[in-house]
Design a protein around this motif. Structure first.
Motif, PDB file in Angstrom:
ATOM      1  N   ALA A  36       0.900  -1.318   0.004  1.00 44.26           N
ATOM      2  CA  ALA A  36       0.080  -0.030   0.100  1.00 44.26           C
ATOM      3  C   ALA A  36       0.994   1.179  -0.204  1.00 44.26           C
ATOM      4  CB  ALA A  36      -0.924  -0.064   1.106  1.00 44.26           C
ATOM      5  N   ILE A  37       0.965   1.947  -1.094  1.00 46.35           N
ATOM      6  CA  ILE A  37       1.738   3.250  -1.101  1.00 46.35           C
ATOM      7  C   ILE A  37       1.302   4.359  -1.409  1.00 46.35           C
ATOM      8  CG2 ILE A  37       1.937   2.637  -3.663  1.00 46.35           C
ATOM      9  CD1 ILE A  37       4.861   3.643  -3.477  1.00 46.35           C
ATOM     10  N   ALA A  38       1.659   5.280  -0.642  1.00 47.51           N
ATOM     11  CA  ALA A  38       1.024   6.896  -0.942  1.00 47.51           C
ATOM     12  C   ALA A  38       1.960   7.362  -1.847  1.00 47.51           C
ATOM     13  CB  ALA A  38       1.147   7.524   0.332  1.00 47.51           C
ATOM     14  N   ALA A  39       1.681   7.415  -3.305  1.00 47.90           N
ATOM     15  CA  ALA A  39       2.615   7.495  -4.396  1.00 47.90           C
ATOM     16  C   ALA A  39       3.064   8.992  -4.374  1.00 47.90           C
ATOM     17  CB  ALA A  39       1.929   7.214  -5.511  1.00 47.90           C
ATOM     18  N   ASN A  40       4.300   9.549  -4.492  1.00 50.47           N
ATOM     19  CA  ASN A  40       4.888  10.827  -4.614  1.00 50.47           C
ATOM     20  C   ASN A  40       5.081  11.003  -6.095  1.00 50.47           C
ATOM     21  OD1 ASN A  40       7.361   9.468  -5.158  1.00 50.47           O
ATOM     22  ND2 ASN A  40       8.017   9.746  -2.893  1.00 50.47           N
ATOM     23  N   ASP A  41       4.757  10.239  -6.938  1.00 50.66           N
ATOM     24  CA  ASP A  41       4.806  10.623  -8.364  1.00 50.66           C
ATOM     25  C   ASP A  41       3.846   9.958  -9.364  1.00 50.66           C
ATOM     26  OD1 ASP A  41       5.969  10.506 -11.437  1.00 50.66           O
ATOM     27  OD2 ASP A  41       7.354  11.956 -10.321  1.00 50.66           O
ATOM     28  N   GLU A  42       3.352  10.362 -10.302  1.00 52.00           N
ATOM     29  CA  GLU A  42       2.060   9.998 -10.964  1.00 52.00           C
ATOM     30  C   GLU A  42       2.764   8.853 -12.076  1.00 52.00           C
ATOM     31  OE1 GLU A  42      -1.670  11.026 -13.837  1.00 52.00           O
ATOM     32  OE2 GLU A  42      -0.325  12.957 -13.061  1.00 52.00           O
ATOM     33  N   THR A  43       3.914   9.113 -12.455  1.00 47.59           N
ATOM     34  CA  THR A  43       4.275   8.049 -13.529  1.00 47.59           C
ATOM     35  C   THR A  43       5.533   7.418 -13.147  1.00 47.59           C
ATOM     36  OG1 THR A  43       5.566   9.848 -14.743  1.00 47.59           O
ATOM     37  CG2 THR A  43       3.174   9.479 -15.266  1.00 47.59           C
ATOM     38  N   ARG A  44       6.461   7.916 -12.334  1.00 47.53           N
ATOM     39  CA  ARG A  44       7.908   7.269 -12.324  1.00 47.53           C
ATOM     40  C   ARG A  44       7.641   6.011 -11.503  1.00 47.53           C
ATOM     41  NH1 ARG A  44      12.464  10.391 -10.330  1.00 47.53           N
ATOM     42  NH2 ARG A  44      13.530   8.528 -11.034  1.00 47.53           N
ATOM     43  N   LEU A  45       6.838   6.009 -10.796  1.00 48.74           N
ATOM     44  CA  LEU A  45       6.643   4.610 -10.014  1.00 48.74           C
ATOM     45  C   LEU A  45       6.258   3.496 -10.871  1.00 48.74           C
ATOM     46  CD1 LEU A  45       5.056   5.895  -6.679  1.00 48.74           C
ATOM     47  CD2 LEU A  45       7.592   5.586  -7.286  1.00 48.74           C
ATOM     48  N   THR A  46       5.528   3.533 -12.088  1.00 49.01           N
ATOM     49  CA  THR A  46       5.048   2.696 -12.714  1.00 49.01           C
ATOM     50  C   THR A  46       5.934   1.384 -12.951  1.00 49.01           C
ATOM     51  OG1 THR A  46       3.761   4.098 -13.934  1.00 49.01           O
ATOM     52  CG2 THR A  46       3.952   2.102 -14.975  1.00 49.01           C
ATOM     53  N   GLU A  47       7.139   1.424 -13.419  1.00 49.29           N
ATOM     54  CA  GLU A  47       8.072   0.423 -13.623  1.00 49.29           C
ATOM     55  C   GLU A  47       8.180  -0.522 -12.442  1.00 49.29           C
ATOM     56  OE1 GLU A  47      12.504  -0.777 -15.282  1.00 49.29           O
ATOM     57  OE2 GLU A  47      11.662   1.062 -15.552  1.00 49.29           O
ATOM     58  N   ALA A  48       8.374  -0.154 -11.283  1.00 51.74           N
ATOM     59  CA  ALA A  48       8.822  -0.777 -10.079  1.00 51.74           C
ATOM     60  C   ALA A  48       7.466  -1.300  -9.507  1.00 51.74           C
ATOM     61  CB  ALA A  48       9.246   0.290  -9.069  1.00 51.74           C
ATOM     62  N   LEU A  49       6.261  -0.700  -9.818  1.00 48.55           N
ATOM     63  CA  LEU A  49       5.003  -1.379  -9.216  1.00 48.55           C
ATOM     64  C   LEU A  49       4.659  -2.369 -10.194  1.00 48.55           C
ATOM     65  CD1 LEU A  49       3.041   1.886  -7.939  1.00 48.55           C
ATOM     66  CD2 LEU A  49       4.147   0.280  -6.514  1.00 48.55           C
TER      67      LEU A  49
END
Length: 304
Positions: free
Chosen positions: A53-66
């Motif tokens: 469960a993550i409070a995302a701090n970026d709209e796009t840059r977390l895509t690959e890791a998630l």
């Protein structure tokens, strides 16, 4: 990050997970940018956790890791701040974007008397939730004649850090001598800004989103912060925990029309609904917001 709001949300999440006999891993990034969160996601993948469960701090840059997390069989949800809809099952949202925007614009209207210059204090230019609130505020201000005499003159970013938020507040005071109000969309920022306004002995007022336990000494008509608003971050963490467990157990998939049973929360069961702006993705909305002022701050400061 040294943000009491995040700690409170994690407290609620951990309480529910451990209460159900599970193991909870809580990680806070060092700063409010994507690189630190990506490092933490990679670490959780290596630990073979069941859910993130993550409070995302970026709209796009977390895509690959998630995406890598999901491919590893990990359930992924967002909480407090959303990201690319394709990489999570659902989003635990604190309150609707429209409600937050309306509440913030009305708060600015009230403390300025409906006219004059105001500024926004946010975290970073990449914060998904705060960018959505800001955009909705700007849309509302442009479309509703009520706010015609209010002028948004600056948007400052304090990076969810007390020192940086304080410096940005000082900059706003120096650069805008006719400034009447600051609206903080960050609980870490509002406390630092309120402290700065108090020390600077300025007539500029602040309102926005903040925790009553952190703001108590600044709240009131004679203080720098006449009133502030927030939902219960502990309950938001609890809702994220119940959602995560339901996904892991297979009780839900995150699809619209399903619901999450949250035994310790008054709003249970919580409906999973389509996002207003994207019918292919879903959210679960915690609910309403509370207002903290001189009349109730002593009661609320002991809650969170």
């Amino acid at each position: 990050m040294d943000n009491p709001y995040n700690f409170a949300m994690a407290e609620g999440f951990q309480e529910v997970i451990e209460g159900a006999g599970g193991e909870c891993v809580v990680n806070h990034p060092l700063n409010a940018y994507a690189d630190d969160q990506i490092t933490l996601i990679d670490s959780l993948i290596s630990q073979d956790v069941d859910a993130i469960a993550i409070a995302a701090n970026d709209e796009t840059r977390l895509t690959e890791a998630l995406t890598e997390a999901r491919e590893a069989g990990i359930q992924v949800i967002t909480v407090d701040s959303d990201t690319d809809h394709s990489v999570r099952s659902t989003f635990c949202n604190q309150a609707s974007t429209e409600l937050i925007a309306q509440t913030m614009m009305d708060a600015v209207y009230d403390i300025t008397g409906g006219e004059g210059q105001y500024a926004i204090l946010s975290t970073t230019p990449y914060a998904t939730n705060q960018n959505a609130w800001l955009e909705a505020m700007e849309t509302l201000a442009a479309s509703d004649e009520k706010y015609a005499n209010l002028e948004l003159i600056d948007i400052a970013y304090g990076e969810d850090q007390a020192d940086a938020s304080a410096e940005k507040t000082k900059d706003l005071l120096e650069e805008h001598p006719d400034l009447k109000a600051i609206c903080a969309l960050t609980s870490a920022g509002i406390t630092a800004a309120a402290k700065t306004l108090s020390e600077e002995e300025t007539e500029v007022k602040i309102t926005g989103l903040g925790m009553p336990s952190e703001l108590a000494e600044y709240i009131g008509e004679d203080g720098p912060c006449p009133k502030a608003y927030l939902w219960n971050p502990i309950d938001l963490g609890r809702l994220a925990a119940y959602t995560s467990m339901a996904l892991v157990s297979g009780e839900i998939t995150g699809a619209a029309g399903e619901s999450v049973e949250a035994d310790t929360l008054e709003g249970s069961p919580y409906a999973i609904t389509e996002l207003p702006e994207d019918s292919s993705a879903t959210e679960i909305v915690l609910g309403s917001m509370d207002c903290f002022d001189a009349g109730n701050i002593d009661e609320w400061k002991d809650v969170f």
